[in-house]
Design a protein around this motif. Sequence first.
Motif, mmCIF file in Angstrom:
data_model
loop_
_atom_site.group_PDB
_atom_site.id
_atom_site.type_symbol
_atom_site.label_atom_id
_atom_site.label_comp_id
_atom_site.label_asym_id
_atom_site.label_seq_id
_atom_site.Cartn_x
_atom_site.Cartn_y
_atom_site.Cartn_z
ATOM 1 N N ALA A 17 0.835 -1.207 0.000
ATOM 2 C CA ALA A 17 0.000 0.000 0.000
ATOM 3 C C ALA A 17 0.865 1.250 0.000
ATOM 4 O O ALA A 17 0.587 2.222 -0.721
ATOM 5 N N ARG A 18 1.941 1.248 0.771
ATOM 6 C CA ARG A 18 2.818 2.420 0.825
ATOM 7 C C ARG A 18 3.525 2.643 -0.508
ATOM 8 O O ARG A 18 3.647 3.784 -0.979
ATOM 9 N N LEU A 19 3.985 1.547 -1.120
ATOM 10 C CA LEU A 19 4.656 1.681 -2.412
ATOM 11 C C LEU A 19 3.681 2.152 -3.485
ATOM 12 O O LEU A 19 4.050 2.947 -4.362
ATOM 13 N N SER A 20 2.461 1.681 -3.426
ATOM 14 C CA SER A 20 1.452 2.116 -4.398
ATOM 15 C C SER A 20 1.174 3.611 -4.242
ATOM 16 O O SER A 20 1.035 4.340 -5.238
ATOM 17 N N ALA A 21 1.099 4.066 -2.998
ATOM 18 C CA ALA A 21 0.874 5.489 -2.751
ATOM 19 C C ALA A 21 2.042 6.327 -3.265
ATOM 20 O O ALA A 21 1.850 7.392 -3.861
ATOM 21 N N GLU A 22 3.262 5.846 -3.050
ATOM 22 C CA GLU A 22 4.431 6.573 -3.533
ATOM 23 C C GLU A 22 4.461 6.623 -5.061
ATOM 24 O O GLU A 22 4.779 7.661 -5.650
ATOM 25 N N ALA A 23 4.143 5.510 -5.697
ATOM 26 C CA ALA A 23 4.140 5.480 -7.162
ATOM 27 C C ALA A 23 3.055 6.389 -7.723
ATOM 28 O O ALA A 23 3.286 7.138 -8.684
ATOM 29 N N LEU A 24 1.859 6.338 -7.126
ATOM 30 C CA LEU A 24 0.757 7.157 -7.614
ATOM 31 C C LEU A 24 1.041 8.642 -7.408
ATOM 32 O O LEU A 24 0.811 9.466 -8.305
ATOM 33 N N GLY A 25 1.553 8.991 -6.232
ATOM 34 C CA GLY A 25 1.881 10.388 -5.979
ATOM 35 C C GLY A 25 2.983 10.896 -6.897
ATOM 36 O O GLY A 25 2.918 12.022 -7.401
ATOM 37 N N SER A 26 4.000 10.059 -7.138
ATOM 38 C CA SER A 26 5.084 10.449 -8.043
ATOM 39 C C SER A 26 4.577 10.631 -9.474
ATOM 40 O O SER A 26 4.989 11.561 -10.176
ATOM 41 N N MET A 27 3.692 9.739 -9.899
ATOM 42 C CA MET A 27 3.117 9.867 -11.241
ATOM 43 C C MET A 27 2.342 11.176 -11.374
ATOM 44 O O MET A 27 2.474 11.893 -12.377
ATOM 45 N N PHE A 28 1.579 11.507 -10.367
ATOM 46 C CA PHE A 28 0.788 12.741 -10.369
ATOM 47 C C PHE A 28 1.709 13.963 -10.469
ATOM 48 O O PHE A 28 1.494 14.866 -11.292
ATOM 49 N N VAL A 29 2.751 13.984 -9.638
ATOM 50 C CA VAL A 29 3.665 15.124 -9.619
ATOM 51 C C VAL A 29 4.372 15.292 -10.963
ATOM 52 O O VAL A 29 4.451 16.400 -11.518
ATOM 53 N N VAL A 30 4.891 14.198 -11.520
ATOM 54 C CA VAL A 30 5.650 14.284 -12.767
ATOM 55 C C VAL A 30 4.737 14.612 -13.945
ATOM 56 O O VAL A 30 5.115 15.397 -14.834
ATOM 57 N N LEU A 31 3.564 14.040 -13.982
ATOM 58 C CA LEU A 31 2.633 14.334 -15.074
ATOM 59 C C LEU A 31 2.340 15.828 -15.148
ATOM 60 O O LEU A 31 2.408 16.441 -16.228
ATOM 61 N N VAL A 32 2.041 16.425 -14.013
ATOM 62 C CA VAL A 32 1.742 17.857 -13.993
ATOM 63 C C VAL A 32 3.001 18.675 -14.260
ATOM 64 O O VAL A 32 2.986 19.621 -15.069
ATOM 65 N N ALA A 33 4.107 18.313 -13.612
ATOM 66 C CA ALA A 33 5.341 19.088 -13.765
ATOM 67 C C ALA A 33 5.824 19.089 -15.207
ATOM 68 O O ALA A 33 6.170 20.141 -15.764
ATOM 69 N N VAL A 34 5.834 17.913 -15.830
ATOM 70 C CA VAL A 34 6.319 17.816 -17.209
ATOM 71 C C VAL A 34 5.337 18.465 -18.174
ATOM 72 O O VAL A 34 5.732 19.232 -19.070
#
Length: 314
Positions: A17-34
Amino acid sequence: MTSPVQATSDPQPGLIARLSAEALGSMFVVLVAVGVSIFSNPSGAPLPAALATGLTVTVAMLAFGHVSGGHFNPVITVGNLIAGRIRAVAAIAYIVAQVVGSVVGAALAYFVVLTVPVLTDARGAFGSAAAGFGEHAAAQTQMSGVLLVEVVGSALLVAVFLGATAGRRALPALAPFAVGLSMAVLLQFGQVLGNLPFNPARATAQAFFSPSWALDGLWLFWVAPLMGAALAGLAFRGFQGISGANLATDTRSVASTDDGVNDSFDAEGDPTEDVAETRDAKANPAASIASARPAPAAPAAEDDARDFFDGKKG
């Protein structure tokens, strides 16, 4: 009302669950940032991309911080590891999840770029927002300058995260805003110099879809920020040790009320516990006998920052 023992023994999110949250949050941040960076020319007008990324970090921490601790950046994870707030195995798994989530976010942005007719060169568009130095930086910033800014900026980012999530006076609702605003102001400075992300996972994800020069210089955007993270983690650990030693000395010399400023997240616990227990035992022997009864064991915390957002610290 829930007892303190019950509160500390509540089941914590599992590693998946923690790894899934980290992956999802990272995807969200990079998608918007890029995405925002490509369509807003960050070197010429860095505010939209910087502000959007900082706000996304804040939102992701508010949404997923209670699950994983809200790192979403290898820099934050390494800083927590050096500070003694996360175990090495969990830290490695976090970084892998962050890189995977970031690559997925960049891939989604790349697909969007492919659907825009006016952007005939998708890799060139990604390259315009990729981290670089020298001839590949908008300001022609040399490697030494990029190295210095990445080290200092990453150290400051980690220091804000550790400071905002430590101590009894820290507020879980405000920590994401502190970290998000810090990211925004750092990006405002770094993007002008060479699209500096202060995030190795994001730099890696963008490099995969950029011209080959981005991969050639990717090493710098891992080495420099992790150096800064290590420095901040060591400083935080040292400050906590000094504060704990001073608090223990003050408690032995003068009976005073703990104000919570020196509360530590170190796995070895509070250095004043033994002193406090001895004082309480002399004042109330019956309570001392009752406290000697074994209590249900609480599961070991994997990430103190996650416990902070979950309201279990303080």
